[in-house]
Design an enzyme around this catalytic site. Structure first.
Site, PDB file in Angstrom:
ATOM      1  CB  CYS A 163      -0.842   0.021   1.107  1.00 28.67           C
ATOM      2  SG  CYS A 163      -2.104  -1.582   1.274  1.00 28.67           S
ATOM      3  CG  HIS A 302      -1.896   4.234   5.197  1.00 35.70           C
ATOM      4  ND1 HIS A 302      -1.864   4.013   3.657  1.00 35.70           N
ATOM      5  CD2 HIS A 302      -2.040   2.817   5.614  1.00 35.70           C
ATOM      6  CE1 HIS A 302      -1.828   2.795   3.265  1.00 35.70           C
ATOM      7  NE2 HIS A 302      -1.860   2.041   4.448  1.00 35.70           N
ATOM      8  CD  GLU A 313      -1.356   7.394   9.030  1.00 30.24           C
ATOM      9  OE1 GLU A 313      -1.285   8.311   8.152  1.00 30.24           O
ATOM     10  OE2 GLU A 313      -2.488   6.653   8.888  1.00 30.24           O
ATOM     11  CE  LYS A 334      -5.863   4.192   2.186  1.00 33.23           C
ATOM     12  NZ  LYS A 334      -4.789   4.945   2.552  1.00 33.23           N
ATOM     13  CG  HIS A 339      -6.493   0.622   1.196  1.00 31.32           C
ATOM     14  ND1 HIS A 339      -5.529   1.263   0.205  1.00 31.32           N
ATOM     15  CD2 HIS A 339      -5.603  -0.176   2.413  1.00 31.32           C
ATOM     16  CE1 HIS A 339      -4.373   0.913   0.753  1.00 31.32           C
ATOM     17  NE2 HIS A 339      -4.511   0.160   2.004  1.00 31.32           N
ATOM     18  CG  PHE A 398      -0.072  -5.824   4.115  1.00 37.65           C
ATOM     19  CD1 PHE A 398      -0.709  -5.174   5.162  1.00 37.65           C
ATOM     20  CD2 PHE A 398      -0.972  -6.847   3.552  1.00 37.65           C
ATOM     21  CE1 PHE A 398      -2.056  -5.274   5.690  1.00 37.65           C
ATOM     22  CE2 PHE A 398      -2.351  -6.788   4.047  1.00 37.65           C
ATOM     23  CZ  PHE A 398      -2.565  -6.162   4.851  1.00 37.65           C
TER      24      PHE A 398
END
Length: 412
Positions: A163, A302, A313, A334, A339, A398
């Site tokens: 991502c 994010h 975050e 998002k 996403h 990830f």
């Protein structure tokens, strides 16, 4: 000494609009692009919702024969590149095309093509697998096809860092120009993984929201968040060395001034819970920019709507910004578009660029229940009209990949 790098073109295909203007107007209007999945029957699936691209006809951007030979993620990228080239007004015949490159990311590549190819193999035999299977499936083919289409003969490749992929793409393109290797770069990402195997895979690892209310599905920083919503689409930016852009009279949207990228070295899917890796990426981007943490007005987070990401975050921002974090405006788009995986960072970079252009910080929509672990100003539900001189976009992937990029309002 680094050369200055500016943004001279934008292109996007998104769940709330198939142009940059449609996307940004949708963001400003608080539009939610999440709905029931239409691309396959979800009767036997736990997950029913996704943020699909709507009303997309590839033949609006390419001929029918070409469209059949491209996976959906490549079609999206080609469509976004058409808008990008028109927006930039770049005449490739008047530049050195060997100093014009392409870095377009994809986290997964042609996942639908891979699934269909496996079905053909098992049902019809090895001789019936399409000769276009490989060039439709491999992740670099958004970059490759764009390079061929626009005549870019410089560096051309794909970054895959989950991502964080398209933020890394923009950051590496920025460095490539800043250090003199190229003059112009197309950078961004494309993804189209809303298919049975894509939804099933993320669902099995309990990463996806499984409820049915689209307005309580992707709810970053909300205490009731329970997983992300899969999105799809493509977003591209044109980066250009400042003097090169000036000489051809290009419109300049913003300047790219800093980039930081790090690794958590912690876990294959979970972010480091103390936010240390993300904080270093932000700190490195600020140091690269030559500014102070207090100078940043807006962070496009994010903000995936998972418990671990949003709380981690928040901690990362506090570590990186210290006391200045109390004044930061940090929202997650998002909440509007889900996403986009490997394309997420690029569309969020465009949100930062448009926020700078319009002096408007977009809201985190559909927010209801505050979470004491996510206690920064996430601009809940209402846009904030404020001067935005510096904006940061964060992406966390990830594998522990973290990347941050800083944009600045252009000043001559």
């Amino acid at each position: 000494m680094k050369r200055r790098v500016v943004v001279t073109g934008l292109g996007a295909i998104t769940p709330i609009g198939n142009t940059v203007d449609e996307f940004w107007n949708g963001i400003k209007d608080g539009k939610c692009g999440i709905d029931e999945i239409t691309s396959f029957d979800t009767t036997d699936y736990k997950v029913k919702l996704a943020a699909e691209v709507k009303n997309f006809n590839p033949e609006d951007y390419m001929d029918k024969k070409e469209a059949r030979r491209l996976d959906r993620f490549i079609q999206f990228a080609m469509a976004a590149s058409k808008e990008l080239m028109e927006d930039s007004k770049l005449d490739v015949s008047k530049i050195d095309s060997t100093r014009f490159g392409v870095i377009v990311a994809s986290g997964i590549g042609g996942l639908s093509t891979i699934a269909r190819g496996e079905d053909d193999l098992l049902e019809k035999g090895s001789n019936r697998v399409s000769p276009f299977f490989i060039p439709m499936a491999i992740s670099n083919m958004a970059a490759g096809n764009i390079s061929i289409s626009v005549g870019a003969k410089g560096e051309s490749y794909c970054i895959t860092s989950a991502c964080a992929s398209s933020t890394n793409s923009i950051g590496e393109a920025f460095r490539t120009i800043a250090h003199g290797y190229q003059d112009i770069m197309i950078a961004g990402g494309s993804e189209a993984a809303i298919c049975p195997i894509g939804i099933s895979g993320f669902s099995s690892m309990k990463a996806l929201h499984s409820g049915n209310d689209k307005n309580r599905a992707s709810i970053p920083f909300d205490k009731e968040r329970s997983g992300f919503v899969m999105g799809e689409g493509s977003a591209l930016v044109m980066l250009e060395e400042l003097e090169h852009a000036r000489k051809r009279g290009a419109k300049i949207y913003a300047e790219v001034i800093g980039y930081g990228t790090t690794s958590d070295s912690y876990h294959i899917t979970a972010p480091s819970p103390d936010g240390e890796g993300g904080a270093r990426a932000m700190t490195n981007a600020i140091l690269d920019s030559g500014i102070e943490p207090k100078d940043i007005t807006y962070i496009n987070a994010h903000g995936t709507s998972t418990h671990l990401n949003d709380s981690g975050e928040t901690l990362a921002v506090k570590k990186a910004f210290g006391e200045a974090s109390k004044n930061i405006l940090m929202s997650s788009t998002k909440s509007n578009i889900g996403h986009l995986l490997g394309a997420a960072g690029a569309i969020e970079a465009i949100a930062c660029i448009k926020a700078i252009e319009d002096d408007l910080v977009p809201a985190t929509i559909n927010y209801k229940v505050p979470d004491e672990e996510c206690d920064l100003d996430i601009v809940p539900n209402e846009n904030r009209k404020i001067e935005v001189k510096y904006a940061m976009s964060n992406s966390l992937g990830f594998g522990g990949h973290n990347s941050s990029i800083v944009f600045k309002k252009f000043e001559k």
